[in-house]
Every structure is written in structure tokens, then in C-alpha cells.
Design a protein around this motif. Structure first.
Motif, PDB file in Angstrom:
ATOM      1  N   ASN A  63       0.847  -1.001   0.222  1.00 33.03           N
ATOM      2  CA  ASN A  63       0.501  -0.174   0.144  1.00 33.03           C
ATOM      3  C   ASN A  63       0.967   1.149  -0.076  1.00 33.03           C
ATOM      4  OD1 ASN A  63      -1.821   2.225   0.795  1.00 33.03           O
ATOM      5  ND2 ASN A  63      -2.734   1.144   2.821  1.00 33.03           N
TER       6      ASN A  63
ATOM      7  N   CYS B 292       1.570   4.437   2.443  1.00 28.27           N
ATOM      8  CA  CYS B 292       1.094   4.569   3.798  1.00 28.27           C
ATOM      9  C   CYS B 292       2.456   3.701   3.840  1.00 28.27           C
ATOM     10  CB  CYS B 292      -0.149   3.484   3.922  1.00 28.27           C
ATOM     11  SG  CYS B 292       0.097   3.849   6.066  1.00 28.27           S
TER      12      CYS B 292
ATOM     13  N   ASP C 121       3.026   0.314   3.627  1.00 34.09           N
ATOM     14  CA  ASP C 121       2.347  -0.797   3.662  1.00 34.09           C
ATOM     15  C   ASP C 121       3.072  -2.153   3.553  1.00 34.09           C
ATOM     16  OD1 ASP C 121       0.559   0.551   6.290  1.00 34.09           O
ATOM     17  OD2 ASP C 121      -0.571   0.283   5.402  1.00 34.09           O
TER      18      ASP C 121
ATOM     19  N   CYS D 154       1.702   0.430   9.510  1.00 33.27           N
ATOM     20  CA  CYS D 154       1.577   1.350   9.947  1.00 33.27           C
ATOM     21  C   CYS D 154       0.689   0.394  11.330  1.00 33.27           C
ATOM     22  CB  CYS D 154       0.170   2.127   9.750  1.00 33.27           C
ATOM     23  SG  CYS D 154      -0.657   1.458   9.417  1.00 33.27           S
TER      24      CYS D 154
ATOM     25  N   CYS E 227      -2.350  -1.330  10.119  1.00 30.72           N
ATOM     26  CA  CYS E 227      -2.178  -2.729   9.069  1.00 30.72           C
ATOM     27  C   CYS E 227      -1.231  -4.025   9.434  1.00 30.72           C
ATOM     28  CB  CYS E 227      -1.116  -2.327   7.911  1.00 30.72           C
ATOM     29  SG  CYS E 227       0.099  -3.384   6.903  1.00 30.72           S
TER      30      CYS E 227
ATOM     31  N   ARG F 103      -8.007   5.056   5.694  1.00 30.88           N
ATOM     32  CA  ARG F 103      -7.045   4.065   6.493  1.00 30.88           C
ATOM     33  C   ARG F 103      -7.752   2.684   6.253  1.00 30.88           C
ATOM     34  NH1 ARG F 103      -4.408   6.074  10.181  1.00 30.88           N
ATOM     35  NH2 ARG F 103      -2.504   4.384   9.680  1.00 30.88           N
TER      36      ARG F 103
ATOM     37  N   CYS G 174      -5.674  -0.206   5.391  1.00 30.09           N
ATOM     38  CA  CYS G 174      -4.482  -0.432   5.884  1.00 30.09           C
ATOM     39  C   CYS G 174      -4.961  -1.758   6.623  1.00 30.09           C
ATOM     40  CB  CYS G 174      -4.126   1.071   6.565  1.00 30.09           C
ATOM     41  SG  CYS G 174      -3.736   2.376   6.127  1.00 30.09           S
TER      42      CYS G 174
HETATM   43 ZN    ZN Z   1      -1.226   1.689   6.425  1.00 34.39          ZN
END
Ligand code: ZN
Length: 142
Positions: free
Chosen positions: A33, A36, A38, A61, A64, A119, A122
Motif C-alpha cells: 500500500n 502508507c 504498508d 502502520c 496494518c 485507512r 491499511c
Molecule cells: Zn497503513
């Protein structure tokens, strides 16, 4: 994020003490991702249509990483059909649609994520990785 306090504690606990982290070399699926950072790999040992073991690894994060840990606990021991059902309930919950709590267990802590569209990915990325993994049936991946 404004999330119910108890939910927040569960999320932080899974983030700090992830369950089933570390890959053992089973069939795996990796998703990223970029927005972010991830980067998650999920693997599963599947025998007779049952997810005997689900592991994950990667970075990202708190949403995630904790979600991958929760997912690995919630889906281990389930049949592929049950897992697909639970994954679909999880997506519905994240999209704030009507959903069944059956089988979701601790994963209900991500309900609040539906208020934060940025989010959502995530929270769902590890679930999508597992879905891709089991969606292929017995076909060998990469
Ligand atoms: Zn994330």
C-alpha cells in the motif's frame, strides 16, 4: 484516530506483540500500500481445505500490522469457505455496511476505521492478501 478506547487497546496490543509473525515458507501472498508504506506478506498452511496455520510478516502502520496479527488469529483453524465468509463480513464492516459479527471475533475492533477512508486499505490489506491466497485454490503461487 477517534476509536473506542477498548478497541484501541486491542489494536495497540497486537501492534506491539504481533501474533504469528514470521514466515515459515508456506504458500504466500504479498501486497503493498504505497500511500502508507504498508508492505505485508501473508502465508498459510492449508490442509484438507482448512487453514491450519496463518502467518504474516512485513512492515507498515499500526492499523496494518495489528490487523495482520488479528487476521492470523481469527482465520487460523477455519475452513476456506468459512474464511471467505469472514473476510467478506470484515470488508462489509470496514465499508460501514450491514455485516454479520459471526466469526469476526477480535476483528470487530476495526469497526471505527469505516470513518477514515484513507485507512481502510491499511485495515484490509492483510485480509485481501489471504483472500488472494485461498482464492487460487490449490494452484501453486510464485
Ligand atoms: Zn497503513
Amino acid at each position: 484516530m477517534r476509536i473506542n478506547n477498548l478497541y484501541r487497546q486491542v489494536i495497540m496490543d497486537h501492534y506491539k506483540n504481533p501474533r504469528n509473525k514470521g514466515l515459515k515458507g508456506f504458500r504466500s501472498s504479498r501486497l503493498r500500500n504505497p500511500s502508507c508504506g504498508d508492505d505485508v506478506t501473508v502465508e498459510a498452511r492449508i490442509s484438507n481445505g482448512v487453514l491450519e496455520e496463518v502467518n504474516h510478516d512485513g512492515k507498515g502502520c499500526s492499523i496494518c500490522c495489528s490487523s495482520a496479527s488479528v487476521m492470523s488469529e481469527v482465520l487460523a483453524g477455519k475452513t476456506i469457505d468459512e474464511a471467505k465468509e469472514i473476510i467478506s463480513s470484515f470488508y462489509k464492516m470496514i465499508k460501514n455496511e450491514e455485516f454479520s459479527e459471526e466469526g469476526l471475533d477480535e476483528a470487530v475492533v476495526y469497526q471505527g476505521v469505516s470513518q477514515f477512508p484513507a485507512r481502510m486499505k491499511c485495515a484490509t490489506i492483510s485480509w485481501t492478501a489471504l483472500e488472494e491466497l485461498i482464492g487460487d485454490g490449490e494452484v501453486e503461487q510464485k
